[in-house]
Scaffold this motif. Structure first.
Motif, PDB file in Angstrom:
ATOM      1  N   ASP A 146      23.554  13.990  -2.936  1.00 42.20           N
ATOM      2  CA  ASP A 146      22.661  13.536  -4.010  1.00 42.20           C
ATOM      3  C   ASP A 146      21.184  13.809  -3.717  1.00 42.20           C
ATOM      4  OD1 ASP A 146      24.894  12.528  -5.414  1.00 42.20           O
ATOM      5  OD2 ASP A 146      24.814  10.671  -4.252  1.00 42.20           O
ATOM      6  N   ILE A 147      20.877  14.923  -3.057  1.00 40.63           N
ATOM      7  CA  ILE A 147      19.486  15.313  -2.826  1.00 40.63           C
ATOM      8  C   ILE A 147      18.976  16.055  -4.055  1.00 40.63           C
ATOM      9  CG2 ILE A 147      17.923  16.741  -1.471  1.00 40.63           C
ATOM     10  CD1 ILE A 147      18.804  14.423   0.149  1.00 40.63           C
ATOM     11  N   ASN A 148      17.932  15.541  -4.674  1.00 37.59           N
ATOM     12  CA  ASN A 148      17.321  16.178  -5.838  1.00 37.59           C
ATOM     13  C   ASN A 148      15.899  16.587  -5.454  1.00 37.59           C
ATOM     14  OD1 ASN A 148      15.726  16.462  -8.337  1.00 37.59           O
ATOM     15  ND2 ASN A 148      17.587  15.764  -9.377  1.00 37.59           N
ATOM     16  N   LEU A 149      15.670  17.888  -5.334  1.00 41.62           N
ATOM     17  CA  LEU A 149      14.373  18.367  -4.854  1.00 41.62           C
ATOM     18  C   LEU A 149      13.251  18.072  -5.846  1.00 41.62           C
ATOM     19  CD1 LEU A 149      15.360  21.780  -3.209  1.00 41.62           C
ATOM     20  CD2 LEU A 149      15.017  19.565  -2.118  1.00 41.62           C
ATOM     21  N   ASP A 150      13.549  18.053  -7.146  1.00 39.85           N
ATOM     22  CA  ASP A 150      12.521  17.698  -8.126  1.00 39.85           C
ATOM     23  C   ASP A 150      12.049  16.263  -7.909  1.00 39.85           C
ATOM     24  OD1 ASP A 150      12.494  20.160  -9.391  1.00 39.85           O
ATOM     25  OD2 ASP A 150      14.089  19.607 -10.796  1.00 39.85           O
ATOM     26  N   ASP A 151      12.992  15.374  -7.631  1.00 43.42           N
ATOM     27  CA  ASP A 151      12.620  13.981  -7.352  1.00 43.42           C
ATOM     28  C   ASP A 151      11.886  13.861  -6.019  1.00 43.42           C
ATOM     29  OD1 ASP A 151      13.773  13.198  -9.708  1.00 43.42           O
ATOM     30  OD2 ASP A 151      15.676  12.597  -8.805  1.00 43.42           O
TER      31      ASP A 151
ATOM     32  N   ASP B 134       0.825  -1.201   0.000  1.00 50.35           N
ATOM     33  CA  ASP B 134       0.000   0.000   0.000  1.00 50.35           C
ATOM     34  C   ASP B 134       0.864   1.257   0.000  1.00 50.35           C
ATOM     35  OD1 ASP B 134      -2.611  -1.373   0.418  1.00 50.35           O
ATOM     36  OD2 ASP B 134      -1.688  -1.951   2.320  1.00 50.35           O
ATOM     37  N   GLU B 135       2.059   1.150   0.583  1.00 54.53           N
ATOM     38  CA  GLU B 135       2.971   2.281   0.693  1.00 54.53           C
ATOM     39  C   GLU B 135       4.390   1.802   0.447  1.00 54.53           C
ATOM     40  OE1 GLU B 135       2.400   3.971   4.591  1.00 54.53           O
ATOM     41  OE2 GLU B 135       0.222   3.823   4.452  1.00 54.53           O
ATOM     42  N   VAL B 136       5.172   2.605  -0.267  1.00 59.06           N
ATOM     43  CA  VAL B 136       6.587   2.313  -0.475  1.00 59.06           C
ATOM     44  C   VAL B 136       7.385   3.506   0.043  1.00 59.06           C
ATOM     45  CG1 VAL B 136       8.426   1.775  -2.110  1.00 59.06           C
ATOM     46  CG2 VAL B 136       6.121   0.848  -2.469  1.00 59.06           C
ATOM     47  N   ILE B 137       8.178   3.270   1.063  1.00 59.39           N
ATOM     48  CA  ILE B 137       8.958   4.327   1.713  1.00 59.39           C
ATOM     49  C   ILE B 137      10.388   4.294   1.169  1.00 59.39           C
ATOM     50  CG2 ILE B 137       9.845   5.181   3.917  1.00 59.39           C
ATOM     51  CD1 ILE B 137       7.421   3.908   5.270  1.00 59.39           C
ATOM     52  N   CYS B 138      10.882   5.435   0.698  1.00 61.56           N
ATOM     53  CA  CYS B 138      12.204   5.533   0.076  1.00 61.56           C
ATOM     54  C   CYS B 138      13.111   6.441   0.908  1.00 61.56           C
ATOM     55  CB  CYS B 138      12.089   6.089  -1.341  1.00 61.56           C
ATOM     56  SG  CYS B 138      11.035   5.107  -2.436  1.00 61.56           S
ATOM     57  N   LEU B 139      14.352   5.994   1.104  1.00 64.13           N
ATOM     58  CA  LEU B 139      15.287   6.744   1.939  1.00 64.13           C
ATOM     59  C   LEU B 139      16.239   7.630   1.145  1.00 64.13           C
ATOM     60  CD1 LEU B 139      14.245   4.479   3.947  1.00 64.13           C
ATOM     61  CD2 LEU B 139      16.398   4.811   5.137  1.00 64.13           C
ATOM     62  N   SER B 140      16.002   7.790  -0.145  1.00 66.65           N
ATOM     63  CA  SER B 140      16.801   8.724  -0.936  1.00 66.65           C
ATOM     64  C   SER B 140      15.944   9.254  -2.072  1.00 66.65           C
ATOM     65  CB  SER B 140      18.053   8.034  -1.500  1.00 66.65           C
ATOM     66  OG  SER B 140      17.719   7.163  -2.572  1.00 66.65           O
ATOM     67  N   THR B 141      16.310  10.415  -2.587  1.00 66.60           N
ATOM     68  CA  THR B 141      15.541  10.980  -3.699  1.00 66.60           C
ATOM     69  C   THR B 141      15.763  10.176  -4.984  1.00 66.60           C
ATOM     70  OG1 THR B 141      17.307  12.601  -4.153  1.00 66.60           O
ATOM     71  CG2 THR B 141      15.504  13.305  -2.721  1.00 66.60           C
ATOM     72  N   LYS B 142      16.915   9.548  -5.121  1.00 66.82           N
ATOM     73  CA  LYS B 142      17.148   8.683  -6.276  1.00 66.82           C
ATOM     74  C   LYS B 142      16.164   7.516  -6.262  1.00 66.82           C
ATOM     75  CE  LYS B 142      20.585   5.712  -8.484  1.00 66.82           C
ATOM     76  NZ  LYS B 142      21.959   5.145  -8.394  1.00 66.82           N
ATOM     77  N   LEU B 143      15.946   6.937  -5.096  1.00 69.84           N
ATOM     78  CA  LEU B 143      14.996   5.826  -4.980  1.00 69.84           C
ATOM     79  C   LEU B 143      13.564   6.297  -5.226  1.00 69.84           C
ATOM     80  CD1 LEU B 143      16.470   3.881  -1.926  1.00 69.84           C
ATOM     81  CD2 LEU B 143      16.339   3.079  -4.294  1.00 69.84           C
ATOM     82  N   ILE B 144      13.245   7.520  -4.791  1.00 72.07           N
ATOM     83  CA  ILE B 144      11.914   8.073  -5.077  1.00 72.07           C
ATOM     84  C   ILE B 144      11.701   8.150  -6.591  1.00 72.07           C
ATOM     85  CG2 ILE B 144      10.456  10.139  -4.926  1.00 72.07           C
ATOM     86  CD1 ILE B 144      11.848  10.710  -2.212  1.00 72.07           C
TER      87      ILE B 144
END
Length: 363
Positions: free
Chosen positions: A134-139, A95-105
């Motif tokens: 590697d923080i990408n705010l758009d992602d 139901d939910e997928v939690i991502c610990l990096s913006t690349k994974l998002i």
């Protein structure tokens, strides 16, 4: 909380060293959700980790073993891990997928569209958005919901035009310690530093040394116990020698459980330029040790208050020195036995209640 069916959650982890604060919190999650009546939480390590088996044994932890074999080959690890992650997303009923990096998002959001999945994508970032790698705010904005580990990270998300309605501040869990570390009994005030050794990087130990120089003009009756190692250890020793402070500093190196080595302490000091949620502050306070910390982005302001320590403006050496002198003079007369209660909101029972309510809100 009452539900007929469990909420199914996937937690997707990036490549980790196996010895950081993120791993500590993930282990708390694994343990808590192992036998949950309301949630079925599975943890995925598509790229393995630098150290294998840092996580507690659980059938809910799935590691791509082939990637673990190529953990030192970055490009191959990324390709193979991406293929394995795609297969996991294809077959999931989460139901939910939690991502610990913006690349994974970015990757999970793309796979959600390709496989026409209906799960919610949730961010769970463990670093300042302005300083993390590697923080990408758009992602980041591609996520449907966000778990913020500090109010400072929520503020940064708001600056990135993410609505507060999509953000839940959960902080991080801090274990309640079984022992109180008493204040020093001799003539010398005992300061403590626990963390990686970076002189001019994140941990900003040059600023700590500058504060100690000013303190030393006021009083020579102090010592600093340093627990930790890092790339700047030699540089740190040279700086202490140059400023004639080395005789007051005890370098213990890396210690697996540093607080078990501390018999007496008057204050833990943190002079970081930035954090995510500095667990070491909570770990000290839970043991009755007052703290002096920079009011850096992000996290210290959530933990430190007038009842357990002092915050100073980053870069303000005079203010840092003033707070160190306050500890030497015992101005507030902190009661070490009372300090642990000042962070009760972060202890696991409160933390996981807050987290579970947030996961229900996402659902």
């Amino acid at each position: 909380m009452s539900r007929k069916e469990k909420i199914k959650v996937l937690v997707v982890l990036p490549f980790l060293s196996g010895e950081g604060g993120t791993e500590t919190v993930v282990n708390e999650w694994i343990s808590h959700f192992e036998n949950s009546s309301y949630f079925e939480v599975t943890f995925l390590l598509p790229q393995g980790s630098l150290r294998d088996n840092w996580y507690i044994p659980s059938s809910r932890v799935k590691v791509f073993k082939l990637d673990q074999a190529f953990k030192n080959v970055h490009s191959l690890r990324n390709i193979l891990g991406g293929i394995w992650l795609a297969f996991q997303i294809l077959k999931t009923s989460a139901d939910e997928v939690i991502c610990l990096s913006t690349k994974l998002i970015f990757e999970v959001s793309a796979l959600k569209k390709i496989f026409r999945k209906s799960f919610k994508v949730v961010s769970w970032i463990h670093f300042s958005l302005h300083h993390g790698q590697d923080i990408n705010l758009d992602d980041l904005r591609k996520a449907d919901f966000h778990l913020a580990i500090s109010s400072g990270i929520q503020d940064q998300m708001n600056e990135a035009e993410i609505s507060s309605k999509k953000i839940s501040i959960i902080n991080n869990p801090i274990s309640r310690a079984n022992e109180i570390i008493p204040k020093s009994t001799g003539d010398r005030t005992r300061f403590v530093y626990v963390g990686r050794i970076f002189v001019d990087g994140q941990k900003n130990l040059r600023e700590l040394v500058s504060g100690l120089i000013e303190l030393h003009k006021y009083s020579q009756q102090w010592t600093l116990d340093v627990f930790g190692d890092g790339p700047d250890m030699d540089k740190f020793q040279e700086l202490l020698t140059q400023e004639e402070l080395l005789d007051h500093v005890i370098l213990h190196g890396w210690v697996k459980q540093p607080f078990k080595k501390i018999t007496h302490a008057d204050c833990l000091v943190l002079t970081s330029k930035y954090e995510g949620f500095p667990m070491v502050l909570g770990e000290a306070i839970s043991r009755g040790i007052p703290v002096v910390s920079s009011d850096c982005p992000t996290g210290p302001a959530d933990i430190v208050n007038k009842n357990n320590g002092y915050l100073y403006k980053p870069g303000d050496i005079s203010m840092l020195a003033r707070e160190l002198v306050s500890i030497v003079n015992d101005n507030k007369k902190f009661n070490h036995n009372n300090l642990p209660q000042t962070i009760s909101n972060f202890y696991p029972s409160s933390y996981f209640h807050r987290l579970e309510e947030s996961l229900v809100d996402v659902y």
